[in-house]
Scaffold this motif. Structure first.
Motif, PDB file in Angstrom:
ATOM      1  N   VAL A 255       0.870  -1.173   0.000  1.00  0.00           N
ATOM      2  CA  VAL A 255       0.000   0.000   0.000  1.00  0.00           C
ATOM      3  C   VAL A 255       0.907   1.223   0.000  1.00  0.00           C
ATOM      4  O   VAL A 255       1.811   1.333   0.836  1.00  0.00           O
ATOM      5  CB  VAL A 255      -0.933   0.019   1.220  1.00  0.00           C
ATOM      6  CG1 VAL A 255      -1.789   1.294   1.206  1.00  0.00           C
ATOM      7  CG2 VAL A 255      -1.824  -1.223   1.241  1.00  0.00           C
ATOM      8  N   TYR A 256       0.679   2.109  -0.930  1.00  0.00           N
ATOM      9  CA  TYR A 256       1.498   3.309  -1.070  1.00  0.00           C
ATOM     10  C   TYR A 256       0.755   4.507  -0.492  1.00  0.00           C
ATOM     11  O   TYR A 256      -0.410   4.744  -0.828  1.00  0.00           O
ATOM     12  CB  TYR A 256       1.834   3.539  -2.549  1.00  0.00           C
ATOM     13  CG  TYR A 256       2.905   2.618  -3.058  1.00  0.00           C
ATOM     14  CD1 TYR A 256       2.672   1.247  -3.203  1.00  0.00           C
ATOM     15  CD2 TYR A 256       4.178   3.092  -3.378  1.00  0.00           C
ATOM     16  CE1 TYR A 256       3.662   0.386  -3.649  1.00  0.00           C
ATOM     17  CE2 TYR A 256       5.173   2.251  -3.835  1.00  0.00           C
ATOM     18  CZ  TYR A 256       4.903   0.901  -3.968  1.00  0.00           C
ATOM     19  OH  TYR A 256       5.891   0.048  -4.410  1.00  0.00           O
ATOM     20  N   TYR A 257       1.469   5.230   0.365  1.00  0.00           N
ATOM     21  CA  TYR A 257       0.879   6.378   1.063  1.00  0.00           C
ATOM     22  C   TYR A 257       1.593   7.660   0.666  1.00  0.00           C
ATOM     23  O   TYR A 257       2.833   7.716   0.651  1.00  0.00           O
ATOM     24  CB  TYR A 257       1.006   6.210   2.571  1.00  0.00           C
ATOM     25  CG  TYR A 257       0.247   5.040   3.138  1.00  0.00           C
ATOM     26  CD1 TYR A 257       0.850   3.805   3.288  1.00  0.00           C
ATOM     27  CD2 TYR A 257      -1.079   5.185   3.551  1.00  0.00           C
ATOM     28  CE1 TYR A 257       0.160   2.725   3.813  1.00  0.00           C
ATOM     29  CE2 TYR A 257      -1.782   4.122   4.091  1.00  0.00           C
ATOM     30  CZ  TYR A 257      -1.156   2.895   4.215  1.00  0.00           C
ATOM     31  OH  TYR A 257      -1.853   1.832   4.745  1.00  0.00           O
ATOM     32  N   CYS A 258       0.812   8.674   0.386  1.00  0.00           N
ATOM     33  CA  CYS A 258       1.360  10.002   0.144  1.00  0.00           C
ATOM     34  C   CYS A 258       1.517  10.722   1.481  1.00  0.00           C
ATOM     35  O   CYS A 258       0.664  10.584   2.375  1.00  0.00           O
ATOM     36  CB  CYS A 258       0.430  10.782  -0.772  1.00  0.00           C
ATOM     37  SG  CYS A 258       1.009  12.436  -1.203  1.00  0.00           S
ATOM     38  N   ASN A 259       2.593  11.455   1.615  1.00  0.00           N
ATOM     39  CA  ASN A 259       2.845  12.215   2.850  1.00  0.00           C
ATOM     40  C   ASN A 259       3.313  13.612   2.506  1.00  0.00           C
ATOM     41  O   ASN A 259       4.102  13.800   1.577  1.00  0.00           O
ATOM     42  CB  ASN A 259       3.899  11.511   3.699  1.00  0.00           C
ATOM     43  CG  ASN A 259       4.370  12.358   4.867  1.00  0.00           C
ATOM     44  OD1 ASN A 259       5.419  12.987   4.795  1.00  0.00           O
ATOM     45  ND2 ASN A 259       3.598  12.387   5.930  1.00  0.00           N
ATOM     46  N   ALA A 260       2.842  14.564   3.255  1.00  0.00           N
ATOM     47  CA  ALA A 260       3.347  15.937   3.173  1.00  0.00           C
ATOM     48  C   ALA A 260       3.605  16.407   4.593  1.00  0.00           C
ATOM     49  O   ALA A 260       2.807  16.131   5.501  1.00  0.00           O
ATOM     50  CB  ALA A 260       2.351  16.855   2.485  1.00  0.00           C
ATOM     51  N   GLU A 261       4.721  17.078   4.806  1.00  0.00           N
ATOM     52  CA  GLU A 261       5.026  17.574   6.134  1.00  0.00           C
ATOM     53  C   GLU A 261       5.775  18.888   6.063  1.00  0.00           C
ATOM     54  O   GLU A 261       6.494  19.173   5.107  1.00  0.00           O
ATOM     55  CB  GLU A 261       5.837  16.557   6.937  1.00  0.00           C
ATOM     56  CG  GLU A 261       7.210  16.256   6.411  1.00  0.00           C
ATOM     57  CD  GLU A 261       7.952  15.269   7.303  1.00  0.00           C
ATOM     58  OE1 GLU A 261       7.308  14.382   7.884  1.00  0.00           O
ATOM     59  OE2 GLU A 261       9.186  15.398   7.418  1.00  0.00           O
TER      60      GLU A 261
ATOM     61  N   LEU B 163       9.824  21.724  15.324  1.00  0.00           N
ATOM     62  CA  LEU B 163       9.791  22.109  16.721  1.00  0.00           C
ATOM     63  C   LEU B 163      10.169  20.880  17.528  1.00  0.00           C
ATOM     64  O   LEU B 163       9.516  19.837  17.424  1.00  0.00           O
ATOM     65  CB  LEU B 163       8.400  22.611  17.115  1.00  0.00           C
ATOM     66  CG  LEU B 163       8.237  23.036  18.581  1.00  0.00           C
ATOM     67  CD1 LEU B 163       9.122  24.243  18.878  1.00  0.00           C
ATOM     68  CD2 LEU B 163       6.782  23.361  18.877  1.00  0.00           C
ATOM     69  N   LEU B 164      11.225  21.008  18.289  1.00  0.00           N
ATOM     70  CA  LEU B 164      11.724  19.866  19.084  1.00  0.00           C
ATOM     71  C   LEU B 164      11.975  18.650  18.199  1.00  0.00           C
ATOM     72  O   LEU B 164      11.703  17.511  18.586  1.00  0.00           O
ATOM     73  CB  LEU B 164      10.735  19.534  20.209  1.00  0.00           C
ATOM     74  CG  LEU B 164      10.455  20.667  21.216  1.00  0.00           C
ATOM     75  CD1 LEU B 164       9.413  20.234  22.237  1.00  0.00           C
ATOM     76  CD2 LEU B 164      11.741  21.096  21.890  1.00  0.00           C
ATOM     77  N   GLY B 165      12.464  18.904  16.973  1.00  0.00           N
ATOM     78  CA  GLY B 165      12.845  17.817  16.089  1.00  0.00           C
ATOM     79  C   GLY B 165      11.714  17.218  15.277  1.00  0.00           C
ATOM     80  O   GLY B 165      11.952  16.311  14.481  1.00  0.00           O
ATOM     81  N   ARG B 166      10.497  17.685  15.495  1.00  0.00           N
ATOM     82  CA  ARG B 166       9.350  17.132  14.771  1.00  0.00           C
ATOM     83  C   ARG B 166       8.779  18.204  13.856  1.00  0.00           C
ATOM     84  O   ARG B 166       8.755  19.384  14.201  1.00  0.00           O
ATOM     85  CB  ARG B 166       8.297  16.650  15.764  1.00  0.00           C
ATOM     86  CG  ARG B 166       8.789  15.579  16.718  1.00  0.00           C
ATOM     87  CD  ARG B 166       7.716  15.221  17.731  1.00  0.00           C
ATOM     88  NE  ARG B 166       6.617  14.496  17.109  1.00  0.00           N
ATOM     89  CZ  ARG B 166       6.589  13.182  16.961  1.00  0.00           C
ATOM     90  NH1 ARG B 166       7.587  12.450  17.363  1.00  0.00           N
ATOM     91  NH2 ARG B 166       5.545  12.596  16.403  1.00  0.00           N
ATOM     92  N   PRO B 167       8.289  17.804  12.663  1.00  0.00           N
ATOM     93  CA  PRO B 167       7.673  18.802  11.776  1.00  0.00           C
ATOM     94  C   PRO B 167       6.468  19.442  12.445  1.00  0.00           C
ATOM     95  O   PRO B 167       5.762  18.788  13.225  1.00  0.00           O
ATOM     96  CB  PRO B 167       7.274  17.987  10.548  1.00  0.00           C
ATOM     97  CG  PRO B 167       7.199  16.575  11.016  1.00  0.00           C
ATOM     98  CD  PRO B 167       8.205  16.441  12.096  1.00  0.00           C
ATOM     99  N   LEU B 168       6.228  20.710  12.126  1.00  0.00           N
ATOM    100  CA  LEU B 168       5.092  21.417  12.718  1.00  0.00           C
ATOM    101  C   LEU B 168       3.774  20.741  12.367  1.00  0.00           C
ATOM    102  O   LEU B 168       2.821  20.788  13.152  1.00  0.00           O
ATOM    103  CB  LEU B 168       5.070  22.871  12.261  1.00  0.00           C
ATOM    104  CG  LEU B 168       6.195  23.751  12.811  1.00  0.00           C
ATOM    105  CD1 LEU B 168       6.048  25.172  12.293  1.00  0.00           C
ATOM    106  CD2 LEU B 168       6.198  23.742  14.334  1.00  0.00           C
ATOM    107  N   TRP B 169       3.707  20.125  11.211  1.00  0.00           N
ATOM    108  CA  TRP B 169       2.529  19.344  10.822  1.00  0.00           C
ATOM    109  C   TRP B 169       2.943  18.254   9.849  1.00  0.00           C
ATOM    110  O   TRP B 169       3.965  18.361   9.170  1.00  0.00           O
ATOM    111  CB  TRP B 169       1.434  20.222  10.202  1.00  0.00           C
ATOM    112  CG  TRP B 169       1.856  21.003   8.999  1.00  0.00           C
ATOM    113  CD1 TRP B 169       2.319  22.292   8.979  1.00  0.00           C
ATOM    114  CD2 TRP B 169       1.880  20.559   7.642  1.00  0.00           C
ATOM    115  NE1 TRP B 169       2.636  22.656   7.708  1.00  0.00           N
ATOM    116  CE2 TRP B 169       2.373  21.620   6.859  1.00  0.00           C
ATOM    117  CE3 TRP B 169       1.541  19.366   7.017  1.00  0.00           C
ATOM    118  CZ2 TRP B 169       2.507  21.524   5.473  1.00  0.00           C
ATOM    119  CZ3 TRP B 169       1.685  19.264   5.640  1.00  0.00           C
ATOM    120  CH2 TRP B 169       2.167  20.337   4.891  1.00  0.00           C
ATOM    121  N   SER B 170       2.133  17.210   9.774  1.00  0.00           N
ATOM    122  CA  SER B 170       2.367  16.105   8.864  1.00  0.00           C
ATOM    123  C   SER B 170       1.020  15.498   8.513  1.00  0.00           C
ATOM    124  O   SER B 170       0.186  15.287   9.392  1.00  0.00           O
ATOM    125  CB  SER B 170       3.268  15.051   9.514  1.00  0.00           C
ATOM    126  OG  SER B 170       3.496  13.964   8.632  1.00  0.00           O
TER     127      SER B 170
END
Length: 122
Positions: A92-98, A103-110
């Motif tokens: 299963v192929y998933y599209c991701n945008a982030e 902030l603290l090493g994590r993207p602000l949104w994903s």
């Protein structure tokens, strides 16, 4: 929040090609990293290919030379052209945008799409 809708999966014979599309809505993804991941049965989700906002691409070793990722910021979408498909590409192929801002090493949104099945028969 970004909504991602994938299309283009299906069944293909080994050696064939498929083209996956991911359309984003809700906000522009031009300043984000966008790409594809996949998950085969019984395995962890893995990176296939991503493209940064600056155009840098990153491919898994297993797909280099066979898959090509392209992004169209004007259309707010990303395309994965898959050639010379192998049975081991079945997943299963998933599209991701982030967000590229962190902030603290994590993207602000994903955000993730719902996934599209790719099956390659031998």
């Amino acid at each position: 929040q970004v909504q991602l809708v994938e299309s283009g999966g299906g069944l293909v014979q080994a050696g064939g090609s498929l083209r996956l599309s991911c359309a984003a809505s809700g906000r522009s993804v031009s300043l984000s990293t966008i790409g594809w991941y996949r998950q085969a049965p019984g395995k962890q989700r893995e990176l296939v290919a991503t493209a940064s906002s600056g155009g840098s691409t990153n491919y898994a070793d297993s797909v280099k030379g066979r898959f090509t990722l392209s992004r169209d910021n004007a259309k707010n979408m990303v395309i994965l052209q898959m050639n010379s498909l192998k049975p081991e590409d079945t997943a299963v192929y998933y599209c991701n945008a982030e967000a590229e801002r962190r902030l603290l090493g994590r993207p602000l949104w994903s955000s993730w799409g719902q996934g599209t099945q790719v099956t390659v028969s031998s």
